[in-house]
Scaffold this motif. Structure first.
Motif, PDB file in Angstrom:
ATOM      1  N   MET A 101      52.003  25.867  60.120  1.00  8.66           N
ATOM      2  CA  MET A 101      51.627  27.172  60.652  1.00  8.66           C
ATOM      3  C   MET A 101      50.435  27.753  59.892  1.00  8.66           C
ATOM      4  N   LEU A 102      50.482  27.624  58.547  1.00 10.99           N
ATOM      5  CA  LEU A 102      49.373  28.131  57.741  1.00 10.99           C
ATOM      6  C   LEU A 102      48.096  27.347  58.017  1.00 10.99           C
ATOM      7  N   ALA A 103      48.245  26.016  58.167  1.00 12.74           N
ATOM      8  CA  ALA A 103      47.075  25.182  58.454  1.00 12.74           C
ATOM      9  C   ALA A 103      46.461  25.546  59.791  1.00 12.74           C
ATOM     10  N   GLU A 104      47.314  25.798  60.795  1.00 20.24           N
ATOM     11  CA  GLU A 104      46.805  26.161  62.117  1.00 20.24           C
ATOM     12  C   GLU A 104      46.097  27.512  62.069  1.00 20.24           C
ATOM     13  N   GLU A 105      46.684  28.450  61.331  1.00 19.87           N
ATOM     14  CA  GLU A 105      46.049  29.764  61.207  1.00 19.87           C
ATOM     15  C   GLU A 105      44.714  29.647  60.485  1.00 19.87           C
ATOM     16  N   LEU A 106      44.713  28.851  59.395  1.00 16.95           N
ATOM     17  CA  LEU A 106      43.466  28.649  58.652  1.00 16.95           C
ATOM     18  C   LEU A 106      42.423  27.956  59.518  1.00 16.95           C
ATOM     19  N   LYS A 107      42.884  27.010  60.337  1.00 16.79           N
ATOM     20  CA  LYS A 107      41.977  26.286  61.229  1.00 16.79           C
ATOM     21  C   LYS A 107      41.267  27.252  62.175  1.00 16.79           C
ATOM     22  N   HIS A 108      42.018  28.164  62.761  1.00 15.65           N
ATOM     23  CA  HIS A 108      41.418  29.138  63.675  1.00 15.65           C
ATOM     24  C   HIS A 108      40.451  30.063  62.936  1.00 15.65           C
ATOM     25  N   ARG A 109      40.853  30.499  61.735  1.00 19.67           N
ATOM     26  CA  ARG A 109      39.987  31.407  60.986  1.00 19.67           C
ATOM     27  C   ARG A 109      38.672  30.733  60.606  1.00 19.67           C
ATOM     28  N   VAL A 110      38.749  29.501  60.098  1.00 18.15           N
ATOM     29  CA  VAL A 110      37.531  28.776  59.704  1.00 18.15           C
ATOM     30  C   VAL A 110      36.651  28.535  60.919  1.00 18.15           C
ATOM     31  N   ARG A 111      37.261  28.066  62.033  1.00 18.05           N
ATOM     32  CA  ARG A 111      36.489  27.799  63.241  1.00 18.05           C
ATOM     33  C   ARG A 111      35.791  29.069  63.730  1.00 18.05           C
ATOM     34  N   ASN A 112      36.536  30.171  63.753  1.00 21.15           N
ATOM     35  CA  ASN A 112      35.952  31.419  64.239  1.00 21.15           C
ATOM     36  C   ASN A 112      34.801  31.892  63.352  1.00 21.15           C
ATOM     37  N   ASN A 113      34.995  31.767  62.034  1.00 23.93           N
ATOM     38  CA  ASN A 113      33.940  32.196  61.116  1.00 23.93           C
ATOM     39  C   ASN A 113      32.686  31.342  61.252  1.00 23.93           C
ATOM     40  N   LEU A 114      32.870  30.016  61.364  1.00 24.99           N
ATOM     41  CA  LEU A 114      31.715  29.131  61.504  1.00 24.99           C
ATOM     42  C   LEU A 114      31.040  29.313  62.854  1.00 24.99           C
ATOM     43  N   GLN A 115      31.827  29.579  63.902  1.00 24.35           N
ATOM     44  CA  GLN A 115      31.237  29.863  65.205  1.00 24.35           C
ATOM     45  C   GLN A 115      30.432  31.153  65.159  1.00 24.35           C
ATOM     46  N   LEU A 116      30.917  32.121  64.402  1.00 21.41           N
ATOM     47  CA  LEU A 116      30.184  33.382  64.248  1.00 21.41           C
ATOM     48  C   LEU A 116      28.841  33.126  63.569  1.00 21.41           C
ATOM     49  N   ILE A 117      28.863  32.324  62.503  1.00 25.81           N
ATOM     50  CA  ILE A 117      27.612  32.001  61.803  1.00 25.81           C
ATOM     51  C   ILE A 117      26.665  31.246  62.728  1.00 25.81           C
ATOM     52  N   SER A 118      27.202  30.263  63.451  1.00 26.57           N
ATOM     53  CA  SER A 118      26.376  29.487  64.378  1.00 26.57           C
ATOM     54  C   SER A 118      25.783  30.386  65.458  1.00 26.57           C
ATOM     55  N   GLY A 119      26.580  31.333  65.956  1.00 28.22           N
ATOM     56  CA  GLY A 119      26.076  32.259  66.972  1.00 28.22           C
ATOM     57  C   GLY A 119      24.950  33.129  66.437  1.00 28.22           C
ATOM     58  N   MET A 120      25.091  33.577  65.199  1.00 33.95           N
ATOM     59  CA  MET A 120      24.042  34.388  64.588  1.00 33.95           C
ATOM     60  C   MET A 120      22.761  33.577  64.433  1.00 33.95           C
ATOM     61  N   LEU A 121      22.881  32.318  64.039  1.00 34.24           N
ATOM     62  CA  LEU A 121      21.702  31.461  63.903  1.00 34.24           C
ATOM     63  C   LEU A 121      21.068  31.186  65.256  1.00 34.24           C
ATOM     64  N   ASP A 122      21.930  31.018  66.286  1.00 33.49           N
ATOM     65  CA  ASP A 122      21.405  30.815  67.642  1.00 33.49           C
ATOM     66  C   ASP A 122      20.570  32.020  68.074  1.00 33.49           C
ATOM     67  N   SER A 123      21.079  33.194  67.817  1.00 35.34           N
ATOM     68  CA  SER A 123      20.344  34.411  68.173  1.00 35.34           C
ATOM     69  C   SER A 123      19.019  34.479  67.421  1.00 35.34           C
ATOM     70  N   HIS A 124      19.072  34.085  66.148  1.00 36.27           N
ATOM     71  CA  HIS A 124      17.853  34.081  65.348  1.00 36.27           C
ATOM     72  C   HIS A 124      16.860  33.045  65.875  1.00 36.27           C
ATOM     73  N   LEU A 125      17.378  31.898  66.342  1.00 32.78           N
ATOM     74  CA  LEU A 125      16.514  30.847  66.873  1.00 32.78           C
ATOM     75  C   LEU A 125      15.744  31.338  68.092  1.00 32.78           C
ATOM     76  N   ARG A 126      16.402  32.085  68.944  1.00 32.78           N
ATOM     77  CA  ARG A 126      15.734  32.597  70.140  1.00 32.78           C
ATOM     78  C   ARG A 126      14.703  33.672  69.801  1.00 32.78           C
ATOM     79  N   ALA A 127      14.892  34.293  68.642  1.00 31.25           N
ATOM     80  CA  ALA A 127      13.991  35.389  68.267  1.00 31.25           C
ATOM     81  C   ALA A 127      12.731  34.905  67.563  1.00 31.25           C
ATOM     82  N   VAL A 128      12.827  33.762  66.843  1.00 34.65           N
ATOM     83  CA  VAL A 128      11.654  33.302  66.090  1.00 34.65           C
ATOM     84  C   VAL A 128      10.653  32.675  67.043  1.00 34.65           C
ATOM     85  N   ALA A 129       9.379  32.701  66.645  1.00 38.55           N
ATOM     86  CA  ALA A 129       8.318  32.223  67.540  1.00 38.55           C
ATOM     87  C   ALA A 129       7.711  30.906  67.087  1.00 38.55           C
TER      88      ALA A 129
END
Length: 404
Positions: A199-227
């Motif tokens: 249960m703890l591993a599954e919860e940690l898995k979701h938290r890590v995935r969500n955090n890394l997806q958040l970082i990836s999303g922020m970088l994606d947004s930055h990628l579209r903004a740079v020229a």
């Protein structure tokens, strides 16, 4: 003693020995302790030709002896009647002294002394008793085995030996039951810990995935903004590294936080995600991936994952000026010696390595391989071919399916 009496005694002893042998065989086959106790009571009563037998279990909290099993008793005795675990009762004396107690005539005040008999003795007309101790697993006696008769008996050492034999078998059966129960409790606790860990591993898995997806999303947004192209390449490199780390933790948490990860399976998973780079570089590139099953620790899989991501992204960026080509990844064992070989090649035009250059991730790739005490070689005679050799635990080779 007459010849006939000797013959009768011999028959009696042989019958008792046979009964003891049969019971021993039964006790070691039967897993339920209560059935063993009741069968012992029945066999003892029949073996000594008496109508009653009981097995008393000591209860430390109450400091008494509860009739746990028995033979011949009226309803309401077994499981209900208790006796004091002290010198005031026959079974209490046997328990305290851990020695056999024989009372031939309970009505003889001189023999019984200050014995206080529970009421059920008189209700069943008990006259004679023998009590022997039943040992326990922890050294403290489990309880007492007692036979009872409504007719006075002159018990001898053979009768005591017969009962002691039964008590010894019962002691082993009790010890086995206690060990089994302890194992069941331990297994139940282990299973509960495993469930909690999952249960703890599954919860940690979701938290890590969500955090890394958040970082990836922020970088994606930055990628579209740079020229500038150079800035886009830099951001794409960061996205690739984040994606690679995300796959590391996906594999790690998928194994329930185990100590090792299958490097072959991990590289296949990375290869399935890396072609998303094509959308950024607008190139038509085929990625082939062949691996073997290879358990490694977290440090190794992290370093190799970064090497794969860095090398492949550099190939996407630099190796295909015409916009198409092939990148080939292969993981295999080194042979007889423990270790593995990872090759990453492309069919581009190749390049000339400049000493100290960080182009194509050379500096990062070499540093990562040094952390693993491995070696790196680069061949640019026909395209670009990286060869990485690194130590791994020895394990049988099991080919994995083609991940390309």
């Amino acid at each position: 003693m007459s010849h006939q009496d000797n013959a009768t005694e011999t028959v009696r002893l042989l019958r008792q020995q046979a009964a003891l042998a049969r019971f021993g065989s039964y006790a070691f086959r039967e897993p339920v302790l209560l059935k063993i106790l009741n069968e012992a009571a029945r066999t003892c009563a029949e073996g000594l030709d008496v109508p009653f037998c009981k097995i008393c279990r000591y209860r430390p909290a109450e400091n008494d002896l509860l009739i746990e099993a028995g033979y011949g008793w009226r309803d309401g005795v077994i499981g209900h009647v208790v006796s004091a675990a002290d010198h005031s009762t026959p079974q209490g004396r046997a328990f305290i002294t851990e020695q056999p107690v024989i009372l031939h005539d309970l009505q003889d005040q001189r023999e019984c002394g200050d014995v206080v008999l529970p009421a059920f003795y008189a209700q069943h007309g008990i006259i004679s008793t023998i009590d022997v101790i039943i040992k326990g697993l922890s050294g403290e006696p489990y309880g007492v085995l007692e036979i009872d008769s409504a007719v006075q008996h002159d018990y001898d050492q053979h009768d005591v030996a017969f009962l002691t034999g039964f008590a010894n078998i019962l002691a082993e059966a009790v010890a086995t039951s206690q060990r089994v129960q302890a194992l069941r409790v331990a297994f139940a606790r282990a299973e509960a810990l495993v469930v909690e860990k999952d249960m703890l591993a599954e919860e940690l898995k979701h938290r890590v995935r969500n955090n890394l997806q958040l970082i990836s999303g922020m970088l994606d947004s930055h990628l579209r903004a740079v020229a500038g192209p150079a800035q886009k390449v830099s951001v794409m490199a960061m996205i690739c590294r984040v994606m690679t780390l995300a796959e590391v933790y996906e594999q790690l948490l998928g194994t329930g936080l185990g100590r090792s990860i299958d490097l072959g399976e991990y590289i296949n998973a990375v290869c399935k995600n890396l072609p998303t780079l094509q959308n950024s570089f607008s190139k038509d590139i085929l990625l082939s991936c062949r691996t073997v099953t290879l358990p490694v620790d977290l440090d190794t899989v992290t370093a190799i994952g970064m090497i794969v991501a860095e090398t492949v992204s550099n190939s996407y960026e630099h190796a295909f000026p015409n916009g198409s080509g092939l990148i080939d990844i292969e993981l295999r064992r080194a042979g007889a010696q423990p270790g593995a070989v990872l090759t990453i090649s492309d069919d581009g035009p190749g390049f000339t390595e400049v000493a100290g250059s960080k182009r194509h991730g050379i500096g990062l790739v070499r540093r990562l391989m040094q952390q693993l005490d491995g070696s790196t070689s680069l061949d640019v005679t026909a395209g670009t071919r990286w060869t990485f050799r690194f130590p791994t635990p020895s394990a049988p080779e099991t080919p994995a399916e083609d991940g390309g």
